[in-house]
Design an enzyme around this catalytic site. Structure first.
Site, PDB file in Angstrom:
ATOM      1  N   GLU A 193      -8.942  -2.513   6.430  1.00 44.11           N
ATOM      2  CA  GLU A 193      -7.953  -2.573   7.512  1.00 44.11           C
ATOM      3  C   GLU A 193      -8.337  -3.618   8.570  1.00 44.11           C
ATOM      4  O   GLU A 193      -9.510  -3.950   8.743  1.00 44.11           O
ATOM      5  CB  GLU A 193      -7.840  -1.208   8.205  1.00 44.11           C
ATOM      6  CG  GLU A 193      -7.486  -0.082   7.236  1.00 44.11           C
ATOM      7  CD  GLU A 193      -6.877   1.123   7.914  1.00 44.11           C
ATOM      8  OE1 GLU A 193      -6.447   1.008   9.087  1.00 44.11           O
ATOM      9  OE2 GLU A 193      -6.833   2.181   7.256  1.00 44.11           O
ATOM     10  N   HIS A 226       0.836  -1.204   0.000  1.00 44.75           N
ATOM     11  CA  HIS A 226       0.000   0.000   0.000  1.00 44.75           C
ATOM     12  C   HIS A 226       0.874   1.259   0.000  1.00 44.75           C
ATOM     13  O   HIS A 226       0.673   2.176  -0.799  1.00 44.75           O
ATOM     14  CB  HIS A 226      -0.932   0.015   1.212  1.00 44.75           C
ATOM     15  CG  HIS A 226      -1.667   1.311   1.387  1.00 44.75           C
ATOM     16  ND1 HIS A 226      -2.664   1.713   0.525  1.00 44.75           N
ATOM     17  CD2 HIS A 226      -1.524   2.325   2.293  1.00 44.75           C
ATOM     18  CE1 HIS A 226      -3.115   2.911   0.908  1.00 44.75           C
ATOM     19  NE2 HIS A 226      -2.440   3.296   1.967  1.00 44.75           N
ATOM     20  N   GLN A 278      -7.914  15.253   1.719  1.00 43.53           N
ATOM     21  CA  GLN A 278      -6.666  14.767   2.330  1.00 43.53           C
ATOM     22  C   GLN A 278      -5.451  15.378   1.633  1.00 43.53           C
ATOM     23  O   GLN A 278      -4.518  15.845   2.275  1.00 43.53           O
ATOM     24  CB  GLN A 278      -6.630  13.233   2.230  1.00 43.53           C
ATOM     25  CG  GLN A 278      -5.439  12.582   2.915  1.00 43.53           C
ATOM     26  CD  GLN A 278      -5.449  11.050   2.763  1.00 43.53           C
ATOM     27  OE1 GLN A 278      -6.403  10.483   2.252  1.00 43.53           O
ATOM     28  NE2 GLN A 278      -4.390  10.402   3.206  1.00 43.53           N
TER      29      GLN A 278
END
Ligand code: CA
Length: 411
Positions: free
Chosen positions: A188, A120, A227
């Site tokens: 997650e 990731h 973000q």
């Protein structure tokens, strides 16, 4: 077999029949009322105050009771569930899962999120910095993380309102505000702390099972456009704090024993507080997306087995500066991704930075992230020693448009 095996015996809190929420476990397709079992004396001698611990609208007291109480209840439940002669005593306390509503099972104390998947982290670096895709200097030395917002951790099924915020148009540089244009998911693996620690002390990796009661599945919803504009230099703020979804059932650490794997070999000896590494966990996720009213498409199947940092290392690192742990702390792995496209745990990666659309079975496409009405399901399982898959539940959330739940309309 049903939704849950007879050996997982997860902990949750459910509502049924207008009664206050109560702790339960799940077996097959039923919820089993733990407070009811305590009232009938079935946990007598297993822990100090079974009724006081379990007749409560959250699992907080049970979490704080510690490993001997967790182990005692679990051993007793395994005994009862596998004893045909006990069926009559369990029957009054069983309700079909379809007839109960799970609520958030515990009071989330502090919430931290890590960044433990090399694949990731590498994908994100390659998408945003193709000329210099190296990982951050600290990445292989410590589990990078940030502190999130505990008060917006919500139970599976809670609608997720599309957040609004400021962003910078990458082409024109113009700064605008409005509903997020790149709403994303992150697959997650989360861990729930039962027993805290004292301020000023540290927690060794070897004490993991003394503090952590079990695992939940986490969807760390992320507004990528917000973000990108806000995160330097302090990390994510509003882009992730609007909601974090967790599965309703906490899977006990002991129920994950068959999933334990050695983590990948580190490129250099770990810092003192991160050794020994402890176990990785081969949890196989399935990320699904269903547009409102349409069939669902499996987008990917990430596996937590390859995570660079183990949950024991994450916990030890969290407390390595003397920060205390509290009953109810939640910490999560960071997005779980693997080496192939089929193992990417976010739409940012699946679309490779909003360039390569994801095709859905209803014929629609998602290039820019989630659409209003999209329902995201993250399911997971492990493989038992005998090769059988063991389900770990799921975390679900549907995106609702900005404004539908009383939000300020976009400017
Ligand atoms: Ca995350």
């Amino acid at each position: 077999v049903g939704r849950w095996s007879t050996t997982t015996l997860p902990y949750g809190v459910v509502r049924w029949g207008g009664r206050p929420p109560r702790p339960a476990t799940a077996v097959g397709d039923d919820a089993l009322d733990l407070a009811g079992l305590a009232r009938d004396g079935l946990f007598d001698g297993v822990l100090d105050d079974p009724l006081g611990t379990l007749e409560h609208p959250t699992l907080d007291r049970f979490l704080a009771a510690g490993p001997s109480a967790w182990g005692g209840i679990r051993a007793r439940l395994l005994e009862l569930v596998h004893d045909a002669g006990a069926a009559d005593r369990l029957a009054p306390h069983l309700r079909p899962l379809d007839e109960v509503s799970p609520v958030l099972a515990w009071t989330v104390a502090d919430y931290a999120d890590f960044y433990s998947s090399r694949e990731h982290a590498t994908n994100v670096s390659r998408i945003f910095r193709p000329d210099d895709p190296s990982l951050p200097a600290a990445w292989d030395h410590l589990p990078i993380g940030y502190h999130g917002r505990a008060g917006t951790v919500v139970v599976s099924g809670t609608p997720i309102t599309r957040p609004t915020g400021l962003r910078r148009d990458p082409a024109t540089g113009e700064i605008t505000s409005g509903p997020s244009l790149h709403l994303d998911v992150e697959v997650e693996l989360g861990w729930v702390v039962g027993v805290g620690s004292d301020l000023g002390t540290t927690v060794p990796t070897t004490a993991f099972a003394d503090h952590v009661v079990g695992a939940v599945l986490v969807n760390d919803w992320s507004a990528r456009d917000l973000q990108a504009f806000e995160y330097r230099p302090l990390g994510p703020f509003l882009a992730k704090s609007f909601a974090t979804s967790v599965s309703p059932w906490i899977v006990p650490l002991d129920a994950l024993a068959d999933a334990r794997v050695a983590p990948p070999a580190p490129p250099h000896p770990p810092a003192h507080h991160l050794a020994p590494a402890g176990d990785g966990y081969a949890v196989r996720f399935e990320l699904e997306l269903a547009p409102g009213g349409s069939a669902s498409t499996v987008l990917s199947r990430p596996d937590a087995a390859g995570l660079r940092w183990t949950p024991a290392q994450q916990l030890a690192h969290l407390a390595s500066n003397g920060a205390s742990l509290r009953t109810g702390d939640l910490y999560a792995s960071g997005t779980v991704s693997g080496a192939t496209r089929e193992e990417r745990g976010s739409l940012l990666e699946l679309t490779w930075g909003w360039t390569d659309p994801v095709m859905l079975v209803d014929g629609t496409r998602r290039r820019d992230g989630l659409a209003d009405g999209d329902e995201v399901t993250i399911g997971a399982s492990i493989v038992a020693a005998d090769g059988e898959p063991i389900p770990l539940g799921e975390v679900v959330g549907r995106v609702v448009p900005t404004g539908t739940r009383g939000h300020l309309p976009p400017q």
